[in-house]
Design a protein around this motif. Structure first.
Motif, short mmCIF file in Angstrom:
data_model
loop_
_atom_site.label_atom_id
_atom_site.label_comp_id
_atom_site.label_asym_id
_atom_site.label_seq_id
_atom_site.Cartn_x
_atom_site.Cartn_y
_atom_site.Cartn_z
N GLY A 21 0.80 -1.28 0.17
CA GLY A 21 0.05 -0.02 -0.10
C GLY A 21 0.92 1.07 -0.08
N ARG A 22 0.43 2.21 0.65
CA ARG A 22 1.05 3.53 0.75
C ARG A 22 0.93 4.12 2.09
NH1 ARG A 22 -0.16 8.78 -2.72
NH2 ARG A 22 1.31 8.87 -3.88
N ARG A 23 1.83 4.81 2.40
CA ARG A 23 1.93 5.60 3.69
C ARG A 23 2.16 6.97 3.66
NH1 ARG A 23 4.65 2.24 5.76
NH2 ARG A 23 3.34 1.12 7.32
N LEU A 24 1.65 7.83 4.39
CA LEU A 24 1.39 9.39 4.16
C LEU A 24 1.96 9.82 5.66
CD1 LEU A 24 -1.90 10.05 2.65
CD2 LEU A 24 0.32 9.21 1.39
N ARG A 25 2.81 10.78 5.49
CA ARG A 25 3.05 11.40 6.76
C ARG A 25 2.55 12.78 6.23
NH1 ARG A 25 8.46 12.63 10.13
NH2 ARG A 25 8.09 10.35 10.47
N ILE A 26 1.58 13.13 7.34
CA ILE A 26 0.51 14.37 7.45
C ILE A 26 1.34 15.51 8.22
CG2 ILE A 26 -1.60 15.29 7.28
CD1 ILE A 26 -2.52 12.46 6.56
N GLU A 27 1.38 16.56 7.83
CA GLU A 27 1.73 17.83 8.80
C GLU A 27 0.40 18.42 9.42
OE1 GLU A 27 4.14 20.43 6.50
OE2 GLU A 27 6.05 19.28 6.88
N ARG A 37 -1.41 6.43 19.00
CA ARG A 37 -1.17 5.26 18.33
C ARG A 37 -2.41 4.59 18.04
NH1 ARG A 37 3.40 2.71 15.94
NH2 ARG A 37 2.97 0.69 15.43
N GLY A 38 -3.02 4.17 16.90
CA GLY A 38 -4.27 3.47 16.71
C GLY A 38 -5.49 4.30 16.74
N GLN A 39 -5.56 5.41 17.01
CA GLN A 39 -6.48 6.58 17.11
C GLN A 39 -6.97 6.84 15.72
OE1 GLN A 39 -5.95 9.84 19.37
NE2 GLN A 39 -7.61 11.19 18.26
N GLU A 51 -0.37 5.28 13.03
CA GLU A 51 0.42 4.54 13.23
C GLU A 51 1.68 5.13 13.97
OE1 GLU A 51 1.93 2.65 9.50
OE2 GLU A 51 0.15 1.25 9.50
N GLU A 52 2.19 6.35 13.57
CA GLU A 52 3.27 7.17 14.16
C GLU A 52 2.70 8.59 14.14
OE1 GLU A 52 5.63 5.49 15.72
OE2 GLU A 52 5.62 3.48 14.67
N HIS A 53 3.36 9.04 15.39
CA HIS A 53 3.15 10.64 15.47
C HIS A 53 4.15 11.37 16.19
CE1 HIS A 53 1.83 10.47 19.61
NE2 HIS A 53 1.36 9.10 19.27
N GLY A 54 4.36 12.75 15.99
CA GLY A 54 5.24 13.34 16.65
C GLY A 54 4.74 15.00 16.63
#
Length: 211
Positions: A21-27, A37-39, A51-54
């Protein structure tokens, strides 16, 4: 569950492709400040899992079905997306019931400035006309909107300046794709009519739902 009240317009920061699939990092300035995580987060109307956040960003994964059914399979860094976190149990219900399950991809037909407001016209994908009624609720790119006028194969909505400035509608032009989620209550009503033995067409279902 969501309400269709967009919290902010975020931006695609990075895209990673793989065979699954495809993974997106969103600002996101606001939405990313309170994530786990999981929200679930609505990304332009598509319910996705964090999946990840910062600080100021989060990542979601698009399964192959999501890539095929939505236009998120074609977004690129710099593109704007509408963001809304799942509704809290004690939150205000200002929009309508939005599941984040995209029914179809529609197209922007026209954008018209009327005084300080705006009017957007969208196509109605084949098979979904029966769910779109005058003054009914519809979700476009995750935004809870009211149908202002229903045509044979299109519908229009009125957009106030606040909605246009907070969402990605300010960047939409004729020909651009948008995600469409029809009112789930209309689909339940249709199912109840089917189970009751009524055989009705698009126009008849629409008329029934209007009343």
């Amino acid at each position: 569950m969501f309400t269709g009240i967009v919290e902010e317009s975020g931006g695609i920061a990075a895209v990673t492709e793989d065979e699954d699939g495809r993974r997106l990092r969103i600002e996101a300035e606001e939405v990313a400040t309170d994530l786990d995580r999981g929200q679930s987060v609505s990304v332009s109307g598509v319910c996705l899992t964090v999946e990840e956040h910062g600080s100021g960003w989060f990542e979601v994964f698009l399964a192959s079905e999501t890539v095929e059914k939505t236009y998120l399979g074609k977004v690129a860094p710099g593109d704007a997306v509408n963001l809304e976190r799942a509704m809290a149990a004690d939150g205000r219900f200002d929009g309508h019931v939005v599941q984040g399950h995209v029914d179809a991809t529609a197209e922007v037909l026209d954008v018209r400035e009327i005084g300080e407001d705006w009017e957007y016209e969208f196509t109605i994908p084949n098979g979904f006309g029966k769910y779109v009624v005058d003054k009914g609720s519809v979700t476009v790119d995750g935004i809870s909107l009211t149908v202002a006028e229903r045509g044979d194969d299109s519908f229009s909505v009125a957009i106030i300046p606040e909605t246009r400035s907070v969402t990605n509608l300010s960047e939409k032009e004729p020909g651009d794709p948008v995600h469409l989620e029809v009112d789930v209550i209309a689909k339940y009503a249709e199912r109840l009519l089917d189970d009751a033995g009524f055989e009705v067409g698009d126009a008849e279902v629409a008329q029934t739902l209007e009343h």
